[in-house]
Design a protein around this motif. Structure first.
Motif, PDB file in Angstrom:
ATOM      1  N   UNK A 120     -13.851  26.441 -12.524  1.00 21.24           N
ATOM      2  CA  UNK A 120     -13.326  25.960 -13.079  1.00 21.24           C
ATOM      3  C   UNK A 120     -13.130  24.331 -12.315  1.00 21.24           C
ATOM      4  N   UNK A 121     -13.358  23.045 -13.029  1.00 27.24           N
ATOM      5  CA  UNK A 121     -13.488  21.851 -12.350  1.00 27.24           C
ATOM      6  C   UNK A 121     -14.489  21.342 -12.049  1.00 27.24           C
ATOM      7  N   UNK A 122     -15.358  21.925 -12.135  1.00 35.69           N
ATOM      8  CA  UNK A 122     -16.666  21.927 -12.162  1.00 35.69           C
ATOM      9  C   UNK A 122     -18.124  22.576 -13.496  1.00 35.69           C
ATOM     10  N   UNK A 123     -17.183  23.154 -14.112  1.00 29.23           N
ATOM     11  CA  UNK A 123     -17.880  23.998 -14.970  1.00 29.23           C
ATOM     12  C   UNK A 123     -19.111  23.274 -15.793  1.00 29.23           C
ATOM     13  N   UNK A 124     -19.226  21.301 -16.490  1.00 25.19           N
ATOM     14  CA  UNK A 124     -20.228  20.698 -16.288  1.00 25.19           C
ATOM     15  C   UNK A 124     -21.790  21.143 -15.318  1.00 25.19           C
ATOM     16  N   UNK A 125     -20.999  20.821 -14.304  1.00 26.42           N
ATOM     17  CA  UNK A 125     -21.565  20.156 -12.730  1.00 26.42           C
ATOM     18  C   UNK A 125     -22.763  22.172 -13.237  1.00 26.42           C
ATOM     19  N   UNK A 126     -21.958  23.284 -13.042  1.00 23.91           N
ATOM     20  CA  UNK A 126     -22.218  23.931 -12.815  1.00 23.91           C
ATOM     21  C   UNK A 126     -23.188  24.362 -14.557  1.00 23.91           C
ATOM     22  N   UNK A 129       3.001  18.673 -11.491  1.00 16.95           N
ATOM     23  CA  UNK A 129       1.844  18.815 -12.134  1.00 16.95           C
ATOM     24  C   UNK A 129       1.126  18.025 -13.097  1.00 16.95           C
ATOM     25  N   UNK A 130      -0.098  17.554 -12.591  1.00 20.77           N
ATOM     26  CA  UNK A 130      -0.917  16.110 -13.001  1.00 20.77           C
ATOM     27  C   UNK A 130      -1.419  16.774 -14.480  1.00 20.77           C
ATOM     28  N   UNK A 131      -1.688  18.186 -14.908  1.00 21.81           N
ATOM     29  CA  UNK A 131      -2.849  18.337 -15.401  1.00 21.81           C
ATOM     30  C   UNK A 131      -1.712  19.946 -16.788  1.00 21.81           C
ATOM     31  N   UNK A 132      -1.168  20.185 -16.246  1.00 25.44           N
ATOM     32  CA  UNK A 132      -0.909  21.938 -15.978  1.00 25.44           C
ATOM     33  C   UNK A 132       0.648  22.118 -16.592  1.00 25.44           C
ATOM     34  N   UNK A 133       1.398  20.848 -17.129  1.00 31.41           N
ATOM     35  CA  UNK A 133       2.698  20.762 -17.070  1.00 31.41           C
ATOM     36  C   UNK A 133       3.017  22.126 -19.283  1.00 31.41           C
ATOM     37  N   UNK A 134       2.622  21.013 -19.834  1.00 38.88           N
ATOM     38  CA  UNK A 134       2.498  21.578 -20.853  1.00 38.88           C
ATOM     39  C   UNK A 134       2.065  23.729 -21.323  1.00 38.88           C
ATOM     40  N   UNK A 135       0.521  23.879 -20.731  1.00 35.78           N
ATOM     41  CA  UNK A 135       0.931  25.192 -20.101  1.00 35.78           C
ATOM     42  C   UNK A 135       2.091  26.005 -19.716  1.00 35.78           C
ATOM     43  N   UNK A 136       2.139  25.166 -18.167  1.00 35.89           N
ATOM     44  CA  UNK A 136       2.925  25.698 -17.595  1.00 35.89           C
ATOM     45  C   UNK A 136       4.950  26.315 -18.257  1.00 35.89           C
ATOM     46  N   UNK A 137       4.940  24.974 -19.402  1.00 37.86           N
ATOM     47  CA  UNK A 137       6.857  24.730 -19.883  1.00 37.86           C
ATOM     48  C   UNK A 137       6.389  25.834 -20.299  1.00 37.86           C
ATOM     49  N   UNK A 138       5.191  26.221 -21.605  1.00 32.86           N
ATOM     50  CA  UNK A 138       5.210  27.539 -22.292  1.00 32.86           C
ATOM     51  C   UNK A 138       5.083  28.760 -21.725  1.00 32.86           C
ATOM     52  N   UNK A 192      -5.582  26.054  -9.863  1.00 26.60           N
ATOM     53  CA  UNK A 192      -6.332  25.255  -8.278  1.00 26.60           C
ATOM     54  C   UNK A 192      -6.011  24.183  -9.715  1.00 26.60           C
ATOM     55  N   UNK A 193      -6.722  23.090  -8.329  1.00 24.54           N
ATOM     56  CA  UNK A 193      -6.679  21.386  -9.014  1.00 24.54           C
ATOM     57  C   UNK A 193      -7.903  21.571  -9.812  1.00 24.54           C
ATOM     58  N   UNK A 194      -7.464  20.098 -10.233  1.00 21.88           N
ATOM     59  CA  UNK A 194      -9.113  19.817 -11.762  1.00 21.88           C
ATOM     60  C   UNK A 194      -9.091  20.663 -12.911  1.00 21.88           C
ATOM     61  N   UNK A 195      -7.726  21.554 -13.130  1.00 23.53           N
ATOM     62  CA  UNK A 195      -7.833  22.095 -14.155  1.00 23.53           C
ATOM     63  C   UNK A 195      -6.052  22.444 -14.544  1.00 23.53           C
ATOM     64  N   UNK A 204     -11.072  19.094 -26.270  1.00 24.86           N
ATOM     65  CA  UNK A 204     -10.690  20.435 -26.194  1.00 24.86           C
ATOM     66  C   UNK A 204      -9.705  21.128 -25.994  1.00 24.86           C
ATOM     67  N   UNK A 205      -9.746  22.476 -25.933  1.00 29.05           N
ATOM     68  CA  UNK A 205      -9.028  22.928 -26.400  1.00 29.05           C
ATOM     69  C   UNK A 205      -7.789  23.002 -24.795  1.00 29.05           C
ATOM     70  N   UNK A 206      -8.870  23.099 -23.441  1.00 30.20           N
ATOM     71  CA  UNK A 206      -8.200  22.889 -22.101  1.00 30.20           C
ATOM     72  C   UNK A 206      -8.517  21.597 -21.383  1.00 30.20           C
ATOM     73  N   UNK A 207      -7.844  20.905 -20.212  1.00 27.58           N
ATOM     74  CA  UNK A 207      -8.702  20.370 -19.406  1.00 27.58           C
ATOM     75  C   UNK A 207      -9.862  20.888 -18.324  1.00 27.58           C
ATOM     76  N   UNK A 208     -10.870  19.872 -18.606  1.00 25.23           N
ATOM     77  CA  UNK A 208     -11.847  20.501 -17.642  1.00 25.23           C
ATOM     78  C   UNK A 208     -13.094  19.455 -17.552  1.00 25.23           C
ATOM     79  N   UNK A 209     -12.737  18.333 -16.107  1.00 26.27           N
ATOM     80  CA  UNK A 209     -13.391  17.014 -16.403  1.00 26.27           C
ATOM     81  C   UNK A 209     -14.549  17.008 -17.084  1.00 26.27           C
TER      82      UNK A 209
END
Length: 446
Positions: free
Chosen positions: A163-169, A363-372, A334-337, A46-51
């Motif tokens: 975000x973080x619960x998209x599959x479940x939702x 950040x556990x998951x957002x580093x690359x997007x933050x750097x951009x 937010x977390x998990x995104x 995926x082009x984004x992180x989503x659990x």
């Protein structure tokens, strides 16, 4: 014959919806105009992180070993039109540059590109968040362009993904809302959502305008609740009260509830801020702007919290950031995104950097997007590395990883044991026992 589903736009909403439709047993064809995105999805990534989303994709994307093969992707509008019985339009509706209104160009383009190729009966379903009145206009445009004419219908089916619960939702939604104009459209959508409806998910049938308003009304209510408790935090700070205990006490009232009552640096992301602004803009166009003037104050409270976090950090380092090292834990909104759009955490980090602070972010998951987005900030590979030599540590995104940090261990590498909790999510007593000066928004200093 079983319905065939298409999903137009394979960003956060579209990729999740396509994978979920395949999980529900449908043959699905997804379309995007960006070939690189299609190539990524075809490999089960995926082009984004989503659990849970990549696992779901790999379970169904054609060509992946062991998959059901029910999910494919294309860039061809004619192929999409020929394949599908129900076409879900899931493209982005960002805020217009320089104004509050919603940019409808992606939705308009997608609807028109699809309509021109519709030679057989079909239901086109809008899922994007749009200004009220858009569906009426788009239905007329589709009727004008589609070769199949009146055999092509439009419906509106707003999304309510967290975000973080998209599959479940998507697989187990708390409600399904459909704006339809015919029994046929309602019947088709009941068939699409038969599984969640059988589980007990409410299926709410409305007209076009109501369906369009549901998402913006829901987001406005949530934004109001968040900004309300943040306004109470400001009062608590002035009156030496404790906003966490205040929220707990009023949250027991079942008319109010405890969700979204955690005071902090406010909301961000790609939905709430732009949706409430677009709602205000559309109300103005309809001559109902007075009904939503309260949303201006909601927006104002929210943005003010970021500035107040910067002031709190400046006070903590002696009144000036010059020569001071500031560690920021969290970059996503937010977390998990991995979403950093309008992130309060990055906004605070950026403001401190502009005022002369040496800012290091982790950040556990957002580093690359933050750097951009903020290439001039410093970045670390771990929380321990980020806080090394810091004069103040800011906790700005409530990842579980940060709640589980060892205060004593981190205390050994910082220059000053000073922690500011911008999310009211950490255990103050635990940090204070380890010798840290702990401050949180809307709470007593000790």
């Amino acid at each position: 014959m079983a319905l065939k589903i298409t999903v137009i736009g394979t960003g956060y909403l579209g990729a999740t919806h396509a994978a979920a439709m395949a999980e529900l047993g449908f043959e699905v064809l997804g379309l995007d105009v960006v070939p690189e995105k299609i190539a990524l999805l075809e490999s089960g990534r995926t082009p984004m992180y989503e659990p849970g989303l990549e696992e779901l994709l790999r379970r169904h994307v054609a060509g992946i070993e062991g998959s059901s093969g029910r999910l494919r992707f294309t860039t061809d509008w004619a192929e999409i039109a020929e394949f599908g019985d129900v076409h879900f339009v899931c493209v982005n509706t960002p805020q217009k540059q320089g104004e509050y209104a919603c940019d409808m160009s992606y939705v308009d383009s997608a609807m028109e590109s699809l309509a021109k190729h519709l030679h057989r009966p079909a239901l086109v379903v809008g899922k994007s968040t749009v200004p009220v009145g858009s569906a009426e206009r788009l239905a007329a445009r589709i009727a004008e362009l589609a070769p199949a004419g009146g055999e092509v219908e439009l419906a509106w089916n707003p999304e309510f993904l967290r975000e973080g619960f998209a599959v479940e939702d998507t697989l187990h939604p708390d409600r399904i809302v459909v704006g339809v104009r015919s029994e046929r459209a309602e019947k088709l959508l009941r068939e699409v959502y038969a599984a969640p409806v059988a589980e007990g998910t409410p299926f709410v049938v409305t007209d076009f305008p109501t369906a369009e308003l549901v998402k913006t009304a829901a987001n406005s209510f949530l934004a109001t609740k968040i900004s309300f408790i943040n306004a109470m935090a400001e009062v608590c700070e002035a009156a030496y009260g404790d906003v966490v205990k205040l929220a707990e006490a009023i949250g027991y009232d079942e008319r109010i509830g405890s969700k979204f009552l955690r005071a902090g640096i406010g909301f961000g992301g790609g939905c709430l801020p732009k949706d409430i602004r677009a709602f205000m803009a559309r109300a103005g166009e309809l001559g109902a702007d007075q009904a939503l003037t309260f949303l201006r104050e909601i927006d104002s409270i929210n943005m003010r919290r970021r500035g107040q976090m910067v002031e709190m950090a400046r006070d903590a380092v002696g009144g000036s950031f010059l020569g001071k090292r500031v560690a920021v834990l969290g970059a996503t909104f937010k977390p998990d995104s991995d979403d950093v759009r309008d992130s309060p955490a990055l906004n605070v980090a950026g403001q401190i950097h502009l005022q002369g602070g040496q800012v290091t972010v982790y950040d556990p998951k957002g580093m690359e997007n933050a750097k951009r987005l903020f290439p001039t900030l410093g970045y670390a590979e771990s929380a321990a590395e980020a806080v090394k030599g810091a004069h103040v540590v800011l906790h700005l995104t409530e990842w579980r990883e940060f709640r589980e940090l060892d205060p004593a261990g981190l205390g050994g590498v910082v220059a000053e044991r000073m922690l500011l909790d911008g999310r009211n999510a950490l255990d103050a007593a635990r940090w204070r026992e380890a010798g840290w000066t702990f401050r949180a928004m809307g709470r007593p200093a000790a």
